[in-house]
Design an enzyme around this catalytic site. Structure first.
Site, PDB file in Angstrom:
ATOM      1  N   GLY A  50       6.955  -7.915   7.732  1.00 34.69           N
ATOM      2  CA  GLY A  50       6.148  -8.965   8.332  1.00 34.69           C
ATOM      3  C   GLY A  50       4.886  -8.552   9.067  1.00 34.69           C
ATOM      4  O   GLY A  50       4.278  -9.374   9.736  1.00 34.69           O
ATOM      5  N   TRP A  52       1.957  -7.928   7.820  1.00 35.30           N
ATOM      6  CA  TRP A  52       0.814  -8.669   7.286  1.00 35.30           C
ATOM      7  C   TRP A  52       0.818 -10.091   7.840  1.00 35.30           C
ATOM      8  O   TRP A  52      -0.229 -10.659   8.131  1.00 35.30           O
ATOM      9  CB  TRP A  52       0.844  -8.673   5.759  1.00 35.30           C
ATOM     10  CG  TRP A  52       0.403  -7.377   5.130  1.00 35.30           C
ATOM     11  CD1 TRP A  52       0.443  -6.129   5.688  1.00 35.30           C
ATOM     12  CD2 TRP A  52      -0.137  -7.205   3.826  1.00 35.30           C
ATOM     13  NE1 TRP A  52      -0.028  -5.195   4.797  1.00 35.30           N
ATOM     14  CE2 TRP A  52      -0.389  -5.834   3.643  1.00 35.30           C
ATOM     15  CE3 TRP A  52      -0.399  -8.079   2.789  1.00 35.30           C
ATOM     16  CZ2 TRP A  52      -0.922  -5.306   2.477  1.00 35.30           C
ATOM     17  CZ3 TRP A  52      -0.925  -7.563   1.610  1.00 35.30           C
ATOM     18  CH2 TRP A  52      -1.189  -6.196   1.457  1.00 35.30           C
ATOM     19  N   ASP A  70      10.036 -14.043   0.685  1.00 38.06           N
ATOM     20  CA  ASP A  70      10.606 -12.749   0.306  1.00 38.06           C
ATOM     21  C   ASP A  70      12.057 -12.947  -0.078  1.00 38.06           C
ATOM     22  O   ASP A  70      12.706 -13.886   0.410  1.00 38.06           O
ATOM     23  CB  ASP A  70      10.504 -11.757   1.473  1.00 38.06           C
ATOM     24  CG  ASP A  70      10.596 -10.307   1.011  1.00 38.06           C
ATOM     25  OD1 ASP A  70       9.615  -9.579   1.163  1.00 38.06           O
ATOM     26  OD2 ASP A  70      11.666  -9.904   0.496  1.00 38.06           O
ATOM     27  N   ASP A  90      13.252 -16.100  -4.114  1.00 39.85           N
ATOM     28  CA  ASP A  90      12.603 -15.314  -5.156  1.00 39.85           C
ATOM     29  C   ASP A  90      11.353 -16.087  -5.547  1.00 39.85           C
ATOM     30  O   ASP A  90      11.444 -17.226  -6.031  1.00 39.85           O
ATOM     31  CB  ASP A  90      13.544 -15.159  -6.352  1.00 39.85           C
ATOM     32  CG  ASP A  90      12.952 -14.327  -7.471  1.00 39.85           C
ATOM     33  OD1 ASP A  90      11.704 -14.245  -7.580  1.00 39.85           O
ATOM     34  OD2 ASP A  90      13.733 -13.777  -8.263  1.00 39.85           O
ATOM     35  N   ASP A 112       2.288  -7.800  -0.999  1.00 38.52           N
ATOM     36  CA  ASP A 112       2.597  -6.400  -0.723  1.00 38.52           C
ATOM     37  C   ASP A 112       3.971  -6.082  -1.320  1.00 38.52           C
ATOM     38  O   ASP A 112       4.673  -5.199  -0.861  1.00 38.52           O
ATOM     39  CB  ASP A 112       2.571  -6.158   0.789  1.00 38.52           C
ATOM     40  CG  ASP A 112       2.570  -4.695   1.149  1.00 38.52           C
ATOM     41  OD1 ASP A 112       2.113  -3.875   0.339  1.00 38.52           O
ATOM     42  OD2 ASP A 112       3.030  -4.354   2.259  1.00 38.52           O
ATOM     43  N   LYS A 152      -0.903  -5.376  -3.890  1.00 39.09           N
ATOM     44  CA  LYS A 152      -0.644  -3.935  -3.941  1.00 39.09           C
ATOM     45  C   LYS A 152       0.070  -3.610  -5.239  1.00 39.09           C
ATOM     46  O   LYS A 152       0.943  -4.360  -5.677  1.00 39.09           O
ATOM     47  CB  LYS A 152       0.244  -3.524  -2.774  1.00 39.09           C
ATOM     48  CG  LYS A 152       0.659  -2.048  -2.826  1.00 39.09           C
ATOM     49  CD  LYS A 152       1.701  -1.726  -1.801  1.00 39.09           C
ATOM     50  CE  LYS A 152       3.061  -2.107  -2.311  1.00 39.09           C
ATOM     51  NZ  LYS A 152       4.155  -1.823  -1.394  1.00 39.09           N
TER      52      LYS A 152
END
Length: 159
Positions: A50, A52, A70, A90, A112, A152
């Site tokens: 967390g 970000w 998440d 998901d 990320d 990312k």
């Protein structure tokens, strides 16, 4: 097996009360490219733990909104942030904004996400790239036209 890099950024994150050292990469990107603005609505895919979200929550201010999704259980350490909502889902099973109680696409989408790693570089790189491809396919649902996107991916010869 869990691996934590305990370097300058790890120590700085602890001192600055961030949940992970990765926040400084997001901050660097944002300062250079001005991705996140006051009042923005931000979606963070694969947000756990967390850091970000901590950064974007402050950056968008009280008129902004940050939503984190998440597959990990919701991180209760983020609950004091009033402009943040987190979900244990998901992301690839969410088919519309209504599934998360949102009416219009986000100004910014961040990801990320990382795959469960095996320790085999080529396998982990392929899994990372597959996640990225799936996120790209989801963007038309989540990101407004002209919005900003940061993702990312593990470094590889294919990415």
């Amino acid at each position: 097996m869990s691996f934590k890099v305990k370097d300058h950024f790890y120590n700085k994150a602890k001192k600055d009360k961030f949940l992970a050292r990765s926040v400084y990469k997001l901050e660097e990107i944002d300062k250079k490219h001005k991705v996140i603005e006051k009042g923005d609505r931000v979606l963070d895919l694969g947000y756990y733990p967390g850091s970000w979200i901590q950064y974007t929550s402050k950056k968008v201010g009280e008129k902004g909104l940050v939503v984190g999704i998440d597959i990990q259980p919701v991180n209760k350490k983020l609950s004091p942030l009033e402009n943040v909502t987190t979900f244990e889902n998901d992301i690839f099973e969410i088919n519309s904004l209504e599934d998360i109680g949102i009416e219009s696409p986000f100004d910014v989408v961040l990801s990320d996400m990382a795959p469960k790693t095996t320790g085999m570089k080529s396998v982990d790189q392929d899994r990372s790239l597959a996640l990225v491809e799936n996120v790209f396919e989801s963007l038309p649902i989540f990101l407004r036209r002209g919005g900003n996107f940061i993702i990312k991916v593990f470094d590889s010869q294919d990415a």
